[in-house]
Design a protein around this motif. Structure first.
Motif, short mmCIF file in Angstrom:
data_model
loop_
_atom_site.label_atom_id
_atom_site.label_comp_id
_atom_site.label_asym_id
_atom_site.label_seq_id
_atom_site.Cartn_x
_atom_site.Cartn_y
_atom_site.Cartn_z
N GLN A 122 0.86 -1.18 0.00
CA GLN A 122 0.00 0.00 0.00
C GLN A 122 0.90 1.24 0.00
OE1 GLN A 122 -2.32 -0.43 3.55
NE2 GLN A 122 -0.68 0.25 4.90
N PRO A 123 0.41 2.39 -0.44
CA PRO A 123 1.27 3.58 -0.48
C PRO A 123 1.83 3.90 0.91
CG PRO A 123 -0.73 3.96 -1.74
CD PRO A 123 -0.92 2.65 -1.03
N PRO A 124 3.17 3.99 1.05
CA PRO A 124 3.77 4.23 2.36
C PRO A 124 3.87 5.70 2.74
CG PRO A 124 5.48 3.84 0.76
CD PRO A 124 4.18 3.71 0.03
N ASN A 125 3.51 6.59 1.81
CA ASN A 125 3.66 8.02 2.07
C ASN A 125 2.75 8.79 1.12
OD1 ASN A 125 5.03 8.22 -0.49
ND2 ASN A 125 6.87 7.46 0.53
N THR A 126 2.85 10.09 1.18
CA THR A 126 2.02 10.95 0.33
C THR A 126 2.86 11.68 -0.72
OG1 THR A 126 2.20 12.80 1.90
CG2 THR A 126 0.32 11.30 2.15
N TRP A 127 3.95 11.04 -1.16
CA TRP A 127 4.77 11.64 -2.20
C TRP A 127 3.91 11.96 -3.42
CZ3 TRP A 127 9.68 7.99 -2.43
CH2 TRP A 127 10.37 8.09 -1.21
N GLN A 128 4.25 13.08 -4.08
CA GLN A 128 3.49 13.52 -5.24
C GLN A 128 4.31 13.37 -6.53
OE1 GLN A 128 0.05 15.00 -5.04
NE2 GLN A 128 0.45 13.62 -3.31
N SER A 129 3.62 13.06 -7.60
CA SER A 129 4.24 12.99 -8.91
C SER A 129 4.60 14.39 -9.39
CB SER A 129 3.29 12.33 -9.91
OG SER A 129 3.64 12.63 -11.23
N MET A 130 5.66 14.49 -10.18
CA MET A 130 6.04 15.77 -10.78
C MET A 130 4.99 16.26 -11.77
SD MET A 130 8.91 16.74 -9.46
CE MET A 130 9.51 17.95 -10.63
N PHE A 131 4.15 15.36 -12.23
CA PHE A 131 3.10 15.72 -13.18
C PHE A 131 1.76 15.94 -12.49
CE2 PHE A 131 5.47 13.25 -16.73
CZ PHE A 131 6.35 14.31 -16.89
N GLY A 132 1.76 15.90 -11.15
CA GLY A 132 0.53 16.12 -10.40
C GLY A 132 -0.09 14.83 -9.91
N GLY A 133 -0.69 14.89 -8.73
CA GLY A 133 -1.34 13.71 -8.15
C GLY A 133 -0.36 12.82 -7.42
N THR A 134 -0.86 11.72 -6.91
CA THR A 134 -0.04 10.81 -6.13
C THR A 134 1.06 10.17 -6.98
OG1 THR A 134 -0.06 8.78 -4.77
CG2 THR A 134 -1.65 8.91 -6.58
N ALA A 135 2.17 9.84 -6.32
CA ALA A 135 3.28 9.18 -6.99
C ALA A 135 3.17 7.66 -6.88
CB ALA A 135 4.60 9.64 -6.37
N TRP A 136 2.02 7.17 -6.44
CA TRP A 136 1.82 5.73 -6.29
C TRP A 136 0.60 5.29 -7.11
CZ3 TRP A 136 5.45 2.92 -3.75
CH2 TRP A 136 6.32 3.61 -2.90
N THR A 137 0.77 4.19 -7.85
CA THR A 137 -0.32 3.64 -8.65
C THR A 137 -0.43 2.15 -8.38
OG1 THR A 137 -0.27 5.29 -10.42
CG2 THR A 137 -1.06 3.10 -11.02
N GLN A 138 -1.67 1.66 -8.33
CA GLN A 138 -1.90 0.25 -8.05
C GLN A 138 -1.77 -0.58 -9.32
OE1 GLN A 138 -5.68 -0.57 -6.16
NE2 GLN A 138 -4.81 -2.28 -5.01
N ASP A 336 -4.93 21.74 -27.45
CA ASP A 336 -5.19 20.31 -27.21
C ASP A 336 -3.88 19.60 -26.87
OD1 ASP A 336 -4.15 20.66 -29.70
OD2 ASP A 336 -5.31 19.07 -30.65
N GLY A 337 -3.23 20.08 -25.81
CA GLY A 337 -1.93 19.54 -25.42
C GLY A 337 -1.97 18.05 -25.15
N ARG A 338 -0.87 17.37 -25.53
CA ARG A 338 -0.77 15.92 -25.38
C ARG A 338 0.22 15.49 -24.31
NH1 ARG A 338 0.01 14.72 -31.87
NH2 ARG A 338 -1.54 16.20 -32.62
N ASP A 339 1.13 16.38 -23.98
CA ASP A 339 2.21 16.02 -23.07
C ASP A 339 1.71 15.93 -21.64
OD1 ASP A 339 4.97 15.76 -22.14
OD2 ASP A 339 4.66 17.77 -21.34
N PRO A 340 2.06 14.85 -20.90
CA PRO A 340 1.59 14.73 -19.51
C PRO A 340 2.12 15.80 -18.59
CG PRO A 340 3.24 13.04 -20.01
CD PRO A 340 2.87 13.69 -21.31
N GLY A 341 3.22 16.46 -18.99
CA GLY A 341 3.77 17.53 -18.17
C GLY A 341 3.40 18.91 -18.67
N GLY A 342 2.53 19.01 -19.68
CA GLY A 342 2.09 20.30 -20.18
C GLY A 342 3.16 21.11 -20.88
#
Length: 462
Positions: A122-138, A336-342
């Motif tokens: 399970q996620p051990p912390n609340t680290w965030q992704s550089m692209f926004g949102g949680t840095a953990w995915t199931q 209509d941007g496509r890049d996940p980092g904008g």
């Protein structure tokens, strides 16, 4: 050899450089066809963005095979031809390597080799992704994996010897094929706190940790055995960067504080960088922007961007140009941007001439839209104009050859001014005119007997 210490580098974002086959996406043969451009600009070395097999969720930075060529980019034969032609032109090439993460399509991840990634029940912390949102995915097996960037880019676990050994092979693979070195993506993010602590005061749990010194030292030994160079993408203060380029560590680290410095702080930023790195026998690695950051012409305005470019080429250290900066290209608003980092707005394909897609593609196709107003900004148009931004870059880089190897003497006053040999370099960041400090050699804009605000000059001492 230390050819890289004061080299001029040119960064090719391959997907947007030049398309050879008409699919609207830049490729290796397209780069080959326009390799004369960085040569004519005066560059010594070209860094090429990733061309490896990838699902393209992050346009090549999500890699499924680090030692092959994506058919979208070309073939291994194209790589060999490009290396040979670059050598004939007097250019070196740098490969872009990505050690922090792979694609979810990488064989390791598909095989569920959890020891090579960061899997947790399970996620051990609340680290965030550089692209926004949680840095953990199931994952489908219900475990959670770490990704500091997009969910399609699981982070590798550098505590695994298998990961380190595999990256050794990747470095040697491209060096054996004639590359002069590597630009290392996310060079400061590989070591993670083994306890996955929350972000707080003290040592950061996943950025620029002390453990990366051993990793960088391992790379340095490999690069030195090939007389190659490793340039790291690593944000930090000049003092932190100095730690990362001291003997036995990386050869160079990009000076990102120079990219984002406020106009009125450029003097202090330059002096602090040269001073800090000088204490470990290194020189700064300047850049004006990148494929990830706002273009310099949009950050400061074109007048100031030209001035900053001129002074950057005069400073001691290496200097990097991101494709299009030499044309004064601005950011483009992409609806209509496509890049996940904008970042689509800084990756619009290069304008070469006045043909369809400005010469980017033989069919006129372009994976991102190009503004109609770019017709006056093309390489062809600017090559014919003595006062163009392209002409300024070419002249500045030619003059730079007289400065390389000369020590810097900082001049007193509120503006950024210094001497190297018999040439005085000044950037007027004030709101008042200043006196011309010698016989004018080159200016970023119109000057008379005085240097206007937001203007840089190179002068020979009277």
């Amino acid at each position: 050899m230390t050819w890289w210490r004061e080299a001029v580098g040119y960064h090719v974002y391959l997907r947007s450089y030049r398309d050879s086959n008409g699919d609207g996406i830049g490729d290796l043969p397209g780069l080959l066809a326009r390799l004369d451009h960085p040569r004519d600009l005066g560059a010594d070395v070209v860094w090429i963005s990733p061309f490896y097999p990838s699902p393209q969720a992050d346009y090549g930075y999500d890699i499924s095979d680090h030692r092959a060529v994506d058919p979208l980019s070309g073939t291994m034969s194209d790589v060999s031809t490009l290396v040979a032609e670059a050598g004939r032109m007097g250019l070196r090439l740098l490969a872009d390597v990505v050690p922090n993460h792979t694609s979810v399509e990488h064989p390791w991840f598909r095989a569920g080799l959890t020891d090579r990634y960061h899997f947790m029940p399970q996620p051990p912390n609340t680290w965030q992704s550089m692209f926004g949102g949680t840095a953990w995915t199931q994952a489908p097996d219900n475990q959670w994996y770490l990704h500091l960037f997009a969910p399609h880019q699981p982070d590798l676990n550098w505590a695994s010897p298998v990961v380190a050994e595999d990256f050794d092979r990747t470095l040697r693979f491209w060096l054996d094929r004639g590359f002069a070195g590597v630009r290392i993506d996310v060079a400061g993010g590989l070591a993670k706190d083994p306890d996955y602590a929350e972000i707080g005061e003290g040592i950061h749990p996943h950025w620029d940790r002390p453990e990366i010194e051993a990793i960088h030292h391992r790379w340095r030994k490999i690069l030195d055995s090939y007389d190659g160079v490793a340039i790291g993408e690593l944000w930090g203060t000049p003092e932190r960067i100095a730690e990362r380029v001291k003997p036995g560590q990386l050869h160079q680290v990009f000076q990102f504080d120079w990219v984002v410095a406020p106009w009125e702080e450029l003097k202090d930023t330059a002096i602090n960088a040269v001073t800090a790195l000088g204490k470990v026998g290194a020189l700064p690695t300047w850049l004006l922007g990148s494929h990830d950051l706002q273009r310099v012409a949009s950050r400061y305005g074109l007048t100031r961007a030209r001035a900053k470019a001129l002074i950057t080429f005069a400073l001691p250290g290496s200097a990097w140009i991101y494709q299009g900066e030499e044309l004064g290209l601005p950011d483009v608003e992409i609806s209509d941007g496509r890049d996940p980092g904008g970042r689509d707005g800084v990756r619009v394909p290069m304008p070469w001439d006045d043909s369809p897609s400005f010469g980017f593609s033989p069919t006129g196709r372009s994976w991102l839209p190009q503004p109609a107003g770019w017709s006056t900004l093309t390489v062809t148009a600017q090559s014919e104009a003595d006062d163009s931004t392209l002409s300024l870059y070419r002249k500045a880089i030619a003059l730079r050859r007289h400065l390389v190897g000369r020590p810097v003497e900082w001049l007193a006053g509120d503006i950024l001014a210094f001497r190297r040999g018999d040439i005085t370099c000044a950037l007027n960041t004030s709101d008042q005119e200043i006196g011309l400090p010698g016989e004018l050699l080159l200016a970023s804009g119109p000057v008379g007997d005085c240097v206007p605000p937001d203007t840089a000059v190179l002068c020979r001492r009277y």
